[in-house]
Design a protein around this motif. Structure first.
Motif, PDB file in Angstrom:
ATOM      1  N   THR A   1      -1.508 -32.179 -15.036  1.00 27.44           N
ATOM      2  CA  THR A   1      -2.075 -33.514 -15.191  1.00 27.44           C
ATOM      3  C   THR A   1      -3.341 -33.631 -14.357  1.00 27.44           C
ATOM      4  OG1 THR A   1      -1.693 -35.898 -14.990  1.00 27.44           O
ATOM      5  CG2 THR A   1      -0.637 -34.489 -13.337  1.00 27.44           C
ATOM      6  N   LEU A   2      -4.299 -34.359 -14.866  1.00 30.77           N
ATOM      7  CA  LEU A   2      -5.553 -34.598 -14.149  1.00 30.77           C
ATOM      8  C   LEU A   2      -5.583 -35.980 -13.499  1.00 30.77           C
ATOM      9  CD1 LEU A   2      -8.030 -33.141 -16.814  1.00 30.77           C
ATOM     10  CD2 LEU A   2      -7.093 -31.974 -14.799  1.00 30.77           C
ATOM     11  N   TYR A   3      -4.460 -36.696 -13.626  1.00 28.30           N
ATOM     12  CA  TYR A   3      -4.428 -38.088 -13.186  1.00 28.30           C
ATOM     13  C   TYR A   3      -3.287 -38.335 -12.203  1.00 28.30           C
ATOM     14  CZ  TYR A   3      -7.676 -39.135 -16.979  1.00 28.30           C
ATOM     15  OH  TYR A   3      -8.775 -39.171 -17.796  1.00 28.30           O
ATOM     16  N   LEU A   4      -3.531 -39.248 -11.270  1.00 27.53           N
ATOM     17  CA  LEU A   4      -2.478 -39.741 -10.379  1.00 27.53           C
ATOM     18  C   LEU A   4      -1.778 -40.950 -10.968  1.00 27.53           C
ATOM     19  CD1 LEU A   4      -3.965 -39.521  -6.771  1.00 27.53           C
ATOM     20  CD2 LEU A   4      -1.867 -38.439  -7.603  1.00 27.53           C
ATOM     21  N   GLY A   5      -2.463 -41.680 -11.798  1.00 27.81           N
ATOM     22  CA  GLY A   5      -1.916 -42.852 -12.453  1.00 27.81           C
ATOM     23  C   GLY A   5      -2.796 -43.212 -13.624  1.00 27.81           C
ATOM     24  N   LYS A   6      -2.455 -44.277 -14.330  1.00 31.50           N
ATOM     25  CA  LYS A   6      -3.206 -44.666 -15.508  1.00 31.50           C
ATOM     26  C   LYS A   6      -4.669 -44.923 -15.149  1.00 31.50           C
ATOM     27  CE  LYS A   6      -3.167 -47.823 -19.431  1.00 31.50           C
ATOM     28  NZ  LYS A   6      -2.473 -48.978 -20.074  1.00 31.50           N
ATOM     29  N   GLY A   7      -5.550 -44.101 -15.722  1.00 33.79           N
ATOM     30  CA  GLY A   7      -6.974 -44.266 -15.496  1.00 33.79           C
ATOM     31  C   GLY A   7      -7.479 -43.810 -14.148  1.00 33.79           C
ATOM     32  N   VAL A   8      -6.598 -43.241 -13.310  1.00 39.76           N
ATOM     33  CA  VAL A   8      -6.986 -42.817 -11.958  1.00 39.76           C
ATOM     34  C   VAL A   8      -6.960 -41.290 -11.888  1.00 39.76           C
ATOM     35  CG1 VAL A   8      -6.497 -42.957  -9.492  1.00 39.76           C
ATOM     36  CG2 VAL A   8      -6.016 -44.920 -10.986  1.00 39.76           C
ATOM     37  N   LYS A   9      -8.145 -40.677 -11.907  1.00 43.38           N
ATOM     38  CA  LYS A   9      -8.204 -39.220 -11.826  1.00 43.38           C
ATOM     39  C   LYS A   9      -7.870 -38.759 -10.419  1.00 43.38           C
ATOM     40  CE  LYS A   9     -11.473 -38.389 -15.584  1.00 43.38           C
ATOM     41  NZ  LYS A   9     -12.760 -37.797 -15.987  1.00 43.38           N
ATOM     42  N   THR A  10      -7.130 -37.655 -10.346  1.00 40.74           N
ATOM     43  CA  THR A  10      -6.797 -37.114  -9.032  1.00 40.74           C
ATOM     44  C   THR A  10      -8.017 -36.457  -8.399  1.00 40.74           C
ATOM     45  OG1 THR A  10      -5.286 -35.674  -7.797  1.00 40.74           O
ATOM     46  CG2 THR A  10      -6.008 -34.890  -9.959  1.00 40.74           C
ATOM     47  N   ASP A  11      -8.121 -36.561  -7.111  1.00 45.08           N
ATOM     48  CA  ASP A  11      -9.191 -35.916  -6.353  1.00 45.08           C
ATOM     49  C   ASP A  11      -8.711 -34.547  -5.905  1.00 45.08           C
ATOM     50  OD1 ASP A  11     -11.478 -35.327  -4.949  1.00 45.08           O
ATOM     51  OD2 ASP A  11     -10.990 -36.606  -3.234  1.00 45.08           O
ATOM     52  N   GLY A  12      -8.589 -33.625  -6.848  1.00 49.32           N
ATOM     53  CA  GLY A  12      -8.099 -32.296  -6.546  1.00 49.32           C
ATOM     54  C   GLY A  12      -6.589 -32.196  -6.668  1.00 49.32           C
ATOM     55  N   ASN A  13      -6.062 -31.046  -6.291  1.00 51.19           N
ATOM     56  CA  ASN A  13      -4.631 -30.771  -6.402  1.00 51.19           C
ATOM     57  C   ASN A  13      -3.795 -31.358  -5.276  1.00 51.19           C
ATOM     58  OD1 ASN A  13      -3.974 -28.626  -8.715  1.00 51.19           O
ATOM     59  ND2 ASN A  13      -6.013 -28.198  -7.908  1.00 51.19           N
ATOM     60  N   LEU A  14      -4.411 -31.528  -4.114  1.00 49.71           N
ATOM     61  CA  LEU A  14      -3.642 -31.955  -2.951  1.00 49.71           C
ATOM     62  C   LEU A  14      -2.891 -33.269  -3.182  1.00 49.71           C
ATOM     63  CD1 LEU A  14      -2.736 -31.536  -0.046  1.00 49.71           C
ATOM     64  CD2 LEU A  14      -4.888 -32.594   0.701  1.00 49.71           C
ATOM     65  N   PRO A  15      -3.509 -34.320  -3.733  1.00 53.11           N
ATOM     66  CA  PRO A  15      -2.738 -35.555  -3.927  1.00 53.11           C
ATOM     67  C   PRO A  15      -1.526 -35.372  -4.830  1.00 53.11           C
ATOM     68  CG  PRO A  15      -5.092 -35.985  -4.104  1.00 53.11           C
ATOM     69  CD  PRO A  15      -4.933 -34.500  -4.079  1.00 53.11           C
ATOM     70  N   LEU A  16      -1.617 -34.498  -5.819  1.00 49.55           N
ATOM     71  CA  LEU A  16      -0.486 -34.240  -6.705  1.00 49.55           C
ATOM     72  C   LEU A  16       0.639 -33.512  -5.971  1.00 49.55           C
ATOM     73  CD1 LEU A  16      -2.528 -33.152  -9.845  1.00 49.55           C
ATOM     74  CD2 LEU A  16      -1.307 -35.322  -9.548  1.00 49.55           C
ATOM     75  N   VAL A  17       0.273 -32.545  -5.128  1.00 50.27           N
ATOM     76  CA  VAL A  17       1.281 -31.838  -4.343  1.00 50.27           C
ATOM     77  C   VAL A  17       1.929 -32.779  -3.335  1.00 50.27           C
ATOM     78  CG1 VAL A  17       1.657 -29.963  -2.690  1.00 50.27           C
ATOM     79  CG2 VAL A  17       0.160 -29.599  -4.674  1.00 50.27           C
ATOM     80  N   GLU A  18       1.126 -33.572  -2.682  1.00 51.96           N
ATOM     81  CA  GLU A  18       1.675 -34.533  -1.719  1.00 51.96           C
ATOM     82  C   GLU A  18       2.625 -35.508  -2.405  1.00 51.96           C
ATOM     83  OE1 GLU A  18      -1.853 -34.765   1.656  1.00 51.96           O
ATOM     84  OE2 GLU A  18      -1.969 -36.086  -0.091  1.00 51.96           O
ATOM     85  N   ARG A  19       2.308 -35.904  -3.617  1.00 50.10           N
ATOM     86  CA  ARG A  19       3.198 -36.804  -4.356  1.00 50.10           C
ATOM     87  C   ARG A  19       4.537 -36.134  -4.650  1.00 50.10           C
ATOM     88  NH1 ARG A  19       1.242 -39.170 -10.109  1.00 50.10           N
ATOM     89  NH2 ARG A  19       1.756 -37.067 -10.820  1.00 50.10           N
ATOM     90  N   ALA A  20       4.513 -34.860  -5.044  1.00 52.27           N
ATOM     91  CA  ALA A  20       5.753 -34.140  -5.319  1.00 52.27           C
ATOM     92  C   ALA A  20       6.589 -33.981  -4.052  1.00 52.27           C
ATOM     93  CB  ALA A  20       5.453 -32.779  -5.931  1.00 52.27           C
ATOM     94  N   VAL A  21       5.926 -33.680  -2.946  1.00 45.00           N
ATOM     95  CA  VAL A  21       6.639 -33.546  -1.664  1.00 45.00           C
ATOM     96  C   VAL A  21       7.268 -34.880  -1.278  1.00 45.00           C
ATOM     97  CG1 VAL A  21       6.336 -33.119   0.805  1.00 45.00           C
ATOM     98  CG2 VAL A  21       5.229 -31.615  -0.866  1.00 45.00           C
ATOM     99  N   ALA A  22       6.553 -35.990  -1.501  1.00 42.89           N
ATOM    100  CA  ALA A  22       7.095 -37.311  -1.170  1.00 42.89           C
ATOM    101  C   ALA A  22       8.290 -37.658  -2.059  1.00 42.89           C
ATOM    102  CB  ALA A  22       6.002 -38.363  -1.309  1.00 42.89           C
TER     103      ALA A  22
END
Length: 284
Positions: free
Chosen positions: A227-248
């Protein structure tokens, strides 16, 4: 219960036009993987791109990418032999000759969007046998219901090496299973009891299905391949936010990310990892 977090920083399809923070070159990928490792990832699922950002199975690019990652951290490398739909199977299969600890093994040919993902049965069996001989752990990618039986036939024929099986349930690819909780539950229920598995949920359902998989005792994969997004219409700023979300998500369920050593043990990778390290050292 602990959890293995895999980062998948770059797939074969998205481009920097889709999200400018997508890493495509070896140094970019290595730096993204390092950040994910510091956040809790113990496996890096690696796709490769050439200098024009096209999917490639070039061995020199693969070696350089692996070297740059290993200079930064000891995360476990999982090379994709899927590579890209336009790359011939024989080129994709040669990547296992680098003897990474893990590589993908796709058991079946299938429609993939508007194209074909070609994995001829005889070639798959030869690749599985080669991976077994090199002690490269297969990551079995299951895109549809019949892929489970195909993978289990490879196991029953002694082609998959040491158990437990490592399985990724891929949901949301056009041509494969839809990204629904029902499909996730069905496939997870058909796996061997000792299988180590995760869901790969493509696009919008990524967060929901990752959470369900974690609640069921599966592992988690996070990254811009999925996925390239953290939420609807919100592009992730790299992979780190996605990994941090999975860890959380895992932490909310009382699950701690495994270290690299713990993941090695969970996947029975000890011998394969030593072989890979020796092979890479020789090639350098």
């Amino acid at each position: 219960m602990d959890v293995t977090i895999t980062v998948a920083p770059t797939g074969p399809i998205a481009t920097k036009k889709d999200n400018p923070t997508l890493p495509t070159q070896p140094l970019e990928i290595a730096e993204e993987v390092h950040r994910a490792y510091l956040a809790g990832a113990s496996i890096a699922h690696i796709h490769l791109r050439d200098e024009d950002d096209r999917p490639t199975a070039d061995l020199d690019i693969a070696r350089r990418t692996i070297d740059l990652i290993q200079e930064r951290c000891d995360i476990l490398i999982q090379l994709s032999t899927g590579v890209g739909l336009a790359v011939p199977f024989e080129e994709r299969a040669r990547l296992v000759e680098l003897r990474p600890p893990m590589a993908t093994l796709n058991p079946c040919t299938m429609s993939f969007g508007d194209a074909m993902f070609l994995n001829p049965p005889g070639d798959v069996r030869e690749l599985a046998a080669r991976m077994r001989d090199l002690q490269v752990k297969p990551e079995l990618e299951i895109y549809d219901t019949g892929h489970v039986e195909a993978a289990l036939r490879l196991r029953d024929d002694g082609l998959l090496g040491e158990e437990p099986l490592q399985v990724s349930i891929v949901l949301g690819v056009r041509g494969g299973m839809a990204a629904t909780a029902e499909n996730l539950l069905m496939i997870a229920g058909r796996l061997p009891a000792d299988a180590v598995w995760q869901v790969i949920a493509i696009g919008r359902p990524n967060l929901e299905l990752t959470a369900i998989a974690l609640a069921l005792g599966g592992n988690a994969r996070a990254g811009m391949e999925d996925t390239l997004y953290l939420g609807k219409g919100v592009k992730t700023d790299g992979n780190l936010p996605l990994v941090e979300r999975a860890v959380a998500l895992a932490a909310a369920l009382g699950r701690r990310p495994r270290t690299v050593a713990e993941t090695r043990e969970a996947l029975a990778l000890a011998r394969a990892t030593v072989a890979a390290d020796d092979a890479l050292a020789t090639q350098r």
